[in-house]
Design an enzyme around this catalytic site. Structure first.
Site, short mmCIF file in Angstrom:
data_model
loop_
_atom_site.label_atom_id
_atom_site.label_comp_id
_atom_site.label_asym_id
_atom_site.label_seq_id
_atom_site.Cartn_x
_atom_site.Cartn_y
_atom_site.Cartn_z
N ASP A 126 36.13 9.70 20.49
CA ASP A 126 34.85 10.32 20.87
C ASP A 126 34.86 11.62 21.74
OD1 ASP A 126 33.82 7.97 19.57
OD2 ASP A 126 32.90 7.03 21.22
N ASP A 163 17.17 -0.24 16.61
CA ASP A 163 18.49 -0.30 17.12
C ASP A 163 19.22 1.07 16.78
OD1 ASP A 163 18.55 -2.99 17.96
OD2 ASP A 163 18.86 -3.59 15.58
N LYS A 194 42.03 1.14 29.21
CA LYS A 194 42.71 2.04 28.51
C LYS A 194 44.12 2.24 28.99
CE LYS A 194 40.17 4.80 26.20
NZ LYS A 194 39.31 6.14 25.80
N ALA A 207 36.97 3.12 23.31
CA ALA A 207 35.93 1.94 23.45
C ALA A 207 35.10 1.61 22.24
CB ALA A 207 34.95 2.44 24.34
N ASP A 243 42.17 9.73 22.73
CA ASP A 243 40.92 9.23 22.67
C ASP A 243 40.26 9.66 21.52
OD1 ASP A 243 38.53 8.26 23.93
OD2 ASP A 243 37.90 10.39 24.33
N ASN A 261 36.46 9.62 32.65
CA ASN A 261 36.65 8.07 32.64
C ASN A 261 38.10 7.93 32.18
OD1 ASN A 261 34.01 7.20 33.33
ND2 ASN A 261 33.23 7.87 31.37
N ARG A 305 28.39 -11.88 11.77
CA ARG A 305 29.14 -11.00 10.68
C ARG A 305 30.63 -11.61 10.48
NH1 ARG A 305 24.89 -9.53 7.86
NH2 ARG A 305 23.17 -8.69 9.42
N ASP A 327 38.68 13.93 26.61
CA ASP A 327 37.69 14.96 27.15
C ASP A 327 36.82 14.32 28.47
OD1 ASP A 327 34.51 13.60 26.12
OD2 ASP A 327 36.18 12.74 25.22
#
Length: 260
Positions: A23, A49, A172, A128, A21, A198, A84, A195
């Site tokens: 993050d 934002d 995932k 993600a 993972d 999920n 973009r 960590d």
């Protein structure tokens, strides 16, 4: 008659894959916030934002992931990329890495990824975060590849829609299983690092799992199951590296293939 070791006719050992993972596992905090900040510098998004990205970062760091935060972050990211070009996003991802991501990498977890690489394992980032960001981080760290959330592109321009679901939770784990199957890698030999609670589907998929600075729910589960828990303490890191050297099967280096 046994085949002599080193013979061209000797059977090739199947590959080993290690899934990481990003993050709060490979880096501190949420990569999406830093992408948002880089997008603001380029005029892609407004200060409001970025403030929302900052709130997501604070909540993520404090309490970990939850579906509401994920949905909010996904919507913000899709607004950011709509209209973009692919080149815009490649430049944005590299800018994000240069200005933010590399400063927030967790050296101990990066060292574990490189430990796997040195054993001949394929090392894949599963996150993600947007696909292009996962690819840039993997390339910069010398890893096999990165798999993230893929936004839809039509005629070289992002539409603001997803190709599939967020690269999260069961999705995932499914992608990790696809990668392992495509390479003929037995899941019992594969490794997973995360960590977050999920990522339990991913962690339960592989024969070797390590939780890294886990959230409370994952820590309880890992403790109950007897899974290794990696913290920032030097002794914990040394133990994790010794386990890879001791238990990780060495694989002869072969040319790496793009994602299936």
């Amino acid at each position: 008659m046994p085949v002599p070791e080193g013979s061209d006719d000797a059977p090739t050992a199947p590959p080993v894959l290690a899934f990481f993972d990003i993050d709060n596992t490979l880096m501190r905090g949420a990569s999406l916030f830093h992408i948002g900040t880089a997008a603001w510098r380029r005029g892609f998004v407004t200060g409001r934002d970025v403030a929302r990205f900052l709130w997501h970062q604070v909540r993520f760091t404090a309490v970990g992931e939850n579906p509401r935060h994920q949905a909010s972050a996904r919507a913000g990211a899709l607004r950011m990329v709509e209209g973009r070009t692919e080149q815009d996003l490649i430049e944005l991802a590299n800018d994000t890495y240069e200005h933010s991501i590399h400063l927030r990498l967790i050296p101990d977890t990066v060292a574990l990824a490189h430990e796997h690489r040195d054993k001949g394992h394929e090392v894949w980032l599963l996150s993600a975060t947007p696909q292009v960001m996962a690819e840039v981080i993997a390339e910069r760290l010398g890893l096999t590849g990165g798999v993230g959330t893929q936004a839809e592109i039509v005629d070289g321009v992002y539409t603001g829609n997803l190709v599939d679901s967020l690269m999260h939770g069961q999705r995932k784990a499914d992608r990790a299983a696809e990668l392992a199957a495509a390479r003929g890698a037995p899941l019992v030999d594969c490794w997973a690092y995360s960590d977050s609670r999920n990522d339990l589907p991913l962690l339960q998929l592989t024969g070797n799992r390590v939780v890294v600075n886990p959230d409370a729910a994952l820590e309880r589960h890992a403790t109950a199951e007897g899974w290794p828990i990696l913290t920032a303490k030097p002794a914990s890191v040394r133990a994790a590296r010794r386990r890879i050297r001791r238990e990780g099967r060495t694989v002869a280096a072969e040319p790496q293939q793009p994602p299936a």
